[in-house]
Enzyme design. Structure first.
Site, PDB file in Angstrom:
ATOM      1  N   ARG A  35      14.435   7.622 -67.515  1.00  0.00           N
ATOM      2  CA  ARG A  35      15.823   8.015 -67.157  1.00  0.00           C
ATOM      3  C   ARG A  35      16.036   9.515 -67.381  1.00  0.00           C
ATOM      4  O   ARG A  35      16.674  10.180 -66.570  1.00  0.00           O
ATOM      5  CB  ARG A  35      16.830   7.175 -67.947  1.00  0.00           C
ATOM      6  CG  ARG A  35      16.746   5.727 -67.489  1.00  0.00           C
ATOM      7  CD  ARG A  35      17.828   4.801 -67.961  1.00  0.00           C
ATOM      8  NE  ARG A  35      17.468   3.459 -67.522  1.00  0.00           N
ATOM      9  CZ  ARG A  35      17.809   2.329 -68.111  1.00  0.00           C
ATOM     10  NH1 ARG A  35      18.593   2.348 -69.168  1.00  0.00           N
ATOM     11  NH2 ARG A  35      17.427   1.170 -67.626  1.00  0.00           N
ATOM     12  N   GLU A 179      19.540 -13.073 -74.572  1.00  0.00           N
ATOM     13  CA  GLU A 179      19.745 -12.430 -73.268  1.00  0.00           C
ATOM     14  C   GLU A 179      18.764 -12.968 -72.220  1.00  0.00           C
ATOM     15  O   GLU A 179      17.631 -12.474 -72.116  1.00  0.00           O
ATOM     16  CB  GLU A 179      19.582 -10.905 -73.390  1.00  0.00           C
ATOM     17  CG  GLU A 179      19.796 -10.193 -72.052  1.00  0.00           C
ATOM     18  CD  GLU A 179      19.692  -8.675 -72.124  1.00  0.00           C
ATOM     19  OE1 GLU A 179      19.365  -8.137 -73.192  1.00  0.00           O
ATOM     20  OE2 GLU A 179      19.945  -8.030 -71.102  1.00  0.00           O
ATOM     21  N   LYS A 221      24.175 -13.069 -74.002  1.00  0.00           N
ATOM     22  CA  LYS A 221      24.281 -11.876 -73.150  1.00  0.00           C
ATOM     23  C   LYS A 221      23.754 -12.244 -71.768  1.00  0.00           C
ATOM     24  O   LYS A 221      22.561 -12.116 -71.483  1.00  0.00           O
ATOM     25  CB  LYS A 221      23.467 -10.733 -73.763  1.00  0.00           C
ATOM     26  CG  LYS A 221      23.432  -9.464 -72.926  1.00  0.00           C
ATOM     27  CD  LYS A 221      23.022  -8.269 -73.759  1.00  0.00           C
ATOM     28  CE  LYS A 221      22.810  -7.048 -72.900  1.00  0.00           C
ATOM     29  NZ  LYS A 221      22.704  -5.808 -73.672  1.00  0.00           N
ATOM     30  N   GLY A 264      23.281  -4.674 -65.775  1.00  0.00           N
ATOM     31  CA  GLY A 264      22.227  -5.062 -64.835  1.00  0.00           C
ATOM     32  C   GLY A 264      22.039  -4.217 -63.590  1.00  0.00           C
ATOM     33  O   GLY A 264      21.374  -4.656 -62.662  1.00  0.00           O
TER      34      GLY A 264
END
Ligand code: 13P
Length: 342
Positions: A35, A179, A221, A264
């Site tokens: 990122r 999750e 989650k 997401g």
């Protein structure tokens, strides 16, 4: 409830307290590195540390954020004043959490599917993380929609791992965030996302039950029910919220302490608008809040861009998203919040 379950329930309830959600800042070093690379930021340990500190030290963040999910590197780092990050958070009334899975790897014999690793040695790692101050943990299972996917075997293997992780966390007094993420990047319709999420949650809750995981001491989650990014289908905010609520009501026991959605890959505004509509529909046995990574961080990371002189502007961008999502937990998010000063 026995004493341990009461203790876990108190932590889990604080994680989903009214108006508050969880900041997922637990990107592994390779993930945050990619990122950063897109924005031309060097992924040095100090840059990762100062980036995370920008969020933790944003004035007023504690009004909107109940807990932060840290990565192994971050839980061992200090704020600029020398205070270890977990202690720094505790001083603000923010609960430190920790990602404990070691990533999703190819599932042998099942092309295109993944299994999350990290169970070996987990009991000892949880003890160390608890000593470092963590009171909740995260484990992410990744479910891919595709031709003939997911297979039953992939769902069962991932549910089994989530359940073993959940039980180990609770044994140590750590609340597990469970999750099971059904990815939204395929070409599937919203109806297929609904069907796969339905089956995934069904299999996961069966495994949690068999493992003896206390629902009162966990936070779920989940993904929201959305059309795949490559489907060309669009869905209204109302449709996403009502299908998401429907699939949760069918599968999630009322005893679960709370539900904190992942973002997401939704846009920042969609993630806020969907959570808002979910809370407007209301009438759920569990609080519905956020545990966003990208939808809380993207704007702040872009604004900061690795430059110390941009920290204040990055914090303003972070607070804008945190405040918008906090409002969404009350069903009070509006587009005006997107432009109002913090
Ligand atoms: P996103 O909100 O970016 O999906 O991240 C949440 C998370 O913690 C993924 O494991």
């Amino acid at each position: 409830m026995d004493e341990l379950t009461k203790e876990l329930n108190a932590i889990a309830t604080a994680m989903v307290a009214p108006g508050k959600g969880i900041l997922a800042a637990d990107e592994s070093s390779p993930t945050i590195g990619s990122r950063f690379a897109k924005l031309g930021i060097d992924s040095t340990e100090e840059n990762r540390r100062s980036y995370r500190e920008m969020f933790f030290s944003a004035d007023g963040i504690k009004e909107y954020v109940s807990g932060v999910i840290l990565y192994d590197e971050t839980i061992r780092q200090n704020a600029s004043d020398g205070t270890p990050f977990p202690k720094y958070m505790q001083n603000l009334g923010i609960i430190p959490g920790i990602k404990v899975d070691t990533g999703a790897k190819e599932l042998a014999g099942h092309p295109g599917e993944k299994i999350t690793e990290g169970l070996d040695g987990l009991r000892d790692r949880l003890k160390e993380y608890h000593d470092l101050g963590a009171r909740f943990a995260k484990w992410r299972a990744v479910i891919t929609i595709g031709d003939g996917l997911p297979t039953d075997y992939c769902l069962e293997a991932n549910a089994h791992a989530l359940a073993r992780y959940g039980a180990l966390c609770q044994e140590r007094g750590i609340v597990p965030i469970i999750e099971p993420e059904v990815l939204m990047d395929g070409d599937n319709t919203i109806e297929t996302c609904y069907a796969v999420t339905d089956k995934t949650l069904h299999v996961v809750f069966g495994a949690l039950y068999r493992a003896g995981v206390k629902f009162e001491g966990m936070v779920l989650k989940p993904n929201m029910v959305v059309p795949g990014k490559k489907s060309g289908q669009s869905a209204s905010v109302e449709q996403v919220a009502s299908m998401t609520l429907d699939v949760l009501k069918k599968n999630v026991p009322a005893a679960v302490a709370g539900i904190a959605f992942l973002s997401g890959g939704q846009s920042d505004q969609d993630a806020s608008a969907h959570l808002n509509q979910l809370n407007k529909l209301g009438d759920t046995p569990w609080p519905l809040t956020y545990s966003y990574g990208r939808a809380l961080q993207t704007a702040a990371m872009e604004t900061w861009a690795g430059k110390p002189e941009n920290v204040a502007a990055g914090q303003a961008a972070a607070l804008l998203r945190a405040r918008a999502n906090s409002a969404a937990t009350y069903g009070k998010y509006s587009e005006q919040l997107e432009t109002a000063g913090v």
